[in-house]
Design a protein around this motif. Structure first.
Motif, short mmCIF file in Angstrom:
data_model
loop_
_atom_site.label_atom_id
_atom_site.label_comp_id
_atom_site.label_asym_id
_atom_site.label_seq_id
_atom_site.Cartn_x
_atom_site.Cartn_y
_atom_site.Cartn_z
N ALA A 23 -6.87 -6.56 -7.98
CA ALA A 23 -6.24 -6.27 -6.70
C ALA A 23 -6.99 -6.99 -5.58
N CYS A 24 -6.23 -7.55 -4.66
CA CYS A 24 -6.81 -8.32 -3.55
C CYS A 24 -6.26 -7.76 -2.23
N PRO A 25 -6.74 -6.60 -1.80
CA PRO A 25 -6.10 -5.89 -0.68
C PRO A 25 -6.19 -6.61 0.66
N LEU A 26 -7.15 -7.52 0.82
CA LEU A 26 -7.32 -8.17 2.12
C LEU A 26 -6.65 -9.55 2.21
N TRP A 27 -6.10 -10.03 1.12
CA TRP A 27 -5.54 -11.37 1.15
C TRP A 27 -4.30 -11.49 2.02
N VAL A 28 -3.41 -10.50 1.94
CA VAL A 28 -2.20 -10.55 2.77
C VAL A 28 -2.54 -10.52 4.26
N PRO A 29 -3.42 -9.61 4.73
CA PRO A 29 -3.79 -9.66 6.15
C PRO A 29 -4.42 -10.98 6.55
N VAL A 50 -4.23 -11.96 -13.39
CA VAL A 50 -3.20 -11.68 -12.40
C VAL A 50 -3.86 -11.25 -11.10
N LEU A 51 -3.56 -11.94 -10.02
CA LEU A 51 -4.04 -11.59 -8.69
C LEU A 51 -2.87 -10.99 -7.92
N ALA A 52 -3.03 -9.78 -7.38
CA ALA A 52 -1.89 -9.10 -6.78
C ALA A 52 -2.35 -8.08 -5.74
N THR A 53 -1.38 -7.48 -5.07
CA THR A 53 -1.67 -6.39 -4.14
C THR A 53 -2.04 -5.14 -4.93
N PRO A 54 -2.69 -4.17 -4.30
CA PRO A 54 -3.01 -2.93 -5.01
C PRO A 54 -1.78 -2.25 -5.60
N THR A 89 0.81 -1.21 0.00
CA THR A 89 0.00 0.00 0.00
C THR A 89 0.85 1.27 0.00
N ARG A 90 2.17 1.12 0.00
CA ARG A 90 3.05 2.29 0.09
C ARG A 90 3.38 2.86 -1.29
N SER A 91 3.88 4.08 -1.30
CA SER A 91 4.22 4.77 -2.54
C SER A 91 5.44 4.15 -3.19
N PHE A 92 5.63 4.45 -4.49
CA PHE A 92 6.82 3.98 -5.20
C PHE A 92 8.09 4.46 -4.50
#
Length: 273
Positions: free
Chosen positions: A147-153, A118-122, A42-45
């Motif tokens: 994007a799957c933002p809740l998968w990692v948590p 492709v399934l990935a973080t945002p 979720t962090r910037s480049f």
């Protein structure tokens, strides 16, 4: 000469690392997880680049001439800048590799319909790294991202079999497959996601194959070392493995076993020291 460095923002890279060790057990390795500053997704480049560079430089200081970014977000947001801007500043041979290219350069061998999901973080989705890289190797392939933002948590909190995990995995799978009925191959473009693979397969039609990155990256690294004997000669071969984390080592050990497939012992490391 020194070990091969493996870097990840936390635990997920261990799913790739275990495949690398299985493929290339003869080498010495140092694994570094930046758990104190996770998540990267979720962090910037700019932030991901700064954090990744600090950890890579620490591994260089620990005599690793070759570092693998076993993290999709770091590979997407930091790898190119490190390769083009930072590596030329070193007077000796230093190489940094990622996990995106080993996946994208072979994806065409798996898809028949030429429609890939492709399934990935945002963060990885926003970078568009997978569509860009796949297009370089296979211009005829169409890429659909989700994007799957809740998968990692969910993975980090060991909610692999919960009703909540099933709900969010099913929802994101439906969103991906709705984009095209012709998708026949799905890439898990986050190293956490292989732990959700049994759940993912519940919501994927049997004709669609789901690819985790671990073996693809391990095969690519083996090929790289064969093609670059000058780099391979700098990698020591003693079969040793050291694990480091930027956060609490005991807490790291408790979770790391789930990702690595066996219990490990870790030490705390300050990358800025």
């Amino acid at each position: 000469m020194g070990p091969i460095g493996i870097f990840d923002s936390g635990y997920g890279g261990l799913t790739v690392f275990r495949e690398i060790v299985a493929k290339l057990p003869q080498y010495d390795y140092i694994y570094l997880g930046d758990n104190a500053r996770v998540p990267y997704g979720t962090r910037s480049f700019e932030t991901v680049y700064a954090y990744t560079k600090e950890c890579v430089e620490k591994l260089f200081a620990m005599n690793c001439h070759l570092v693998v970014l076993a993290c999709n977000t770091a590979s997407a947001k930091a790898l190119r800048t490190i390769q083009q801007h930072d590596l030329p500043l070193h007077s000796d041979v230093r190489k940094v590799l990622g996990v995106i290219r080993p996946t994208t350069e072979v994806i065409g061998n798996y898809t028949h319909t030429r429609h890939v999901g492709v399934l990935a973080t945002p963060g990885t989705v926003k970078s568009a790294s997978y569509p860009i890289e796949i297009r370089k190797f296979f211009p005829d392939i169409t890429v659909y991202q989700q994007a799957c933002p809740l998968w990692v948590p969910l993975v980090e909190n060991n909610e692999l079999d919960s009703e909540g995990a099933a709900y969010f995995v099913e929802m994101d799978m439906k969103r991906l497959l709705k984009q095209s009925p012709n998708i026949d191959t799905i890439v898990l473009a986050c190293t956490h996601y292989p732990l959700l693979l049994p759940l993912i397969k519940r919501f994927v039609p049997p004709h669609i194959q789901v690819l985790a990155q671990g073996k693809l990256v391990a095969n690519s690294l083996a090929d790289y070392l064969t093609r670059h004997p000058d780099i391979e000669a700098l990698c020591t071969k003693g079969g040793s493995i050291q694990f480091f984390t930027t956060d609490n080592a005991v807490a790291f050990e408790e979770k790391a076993g789930r990702f690595y497939g066996q219990s490990i012992k870790a030490s705390e490391l300050n990358v800025l020291a």
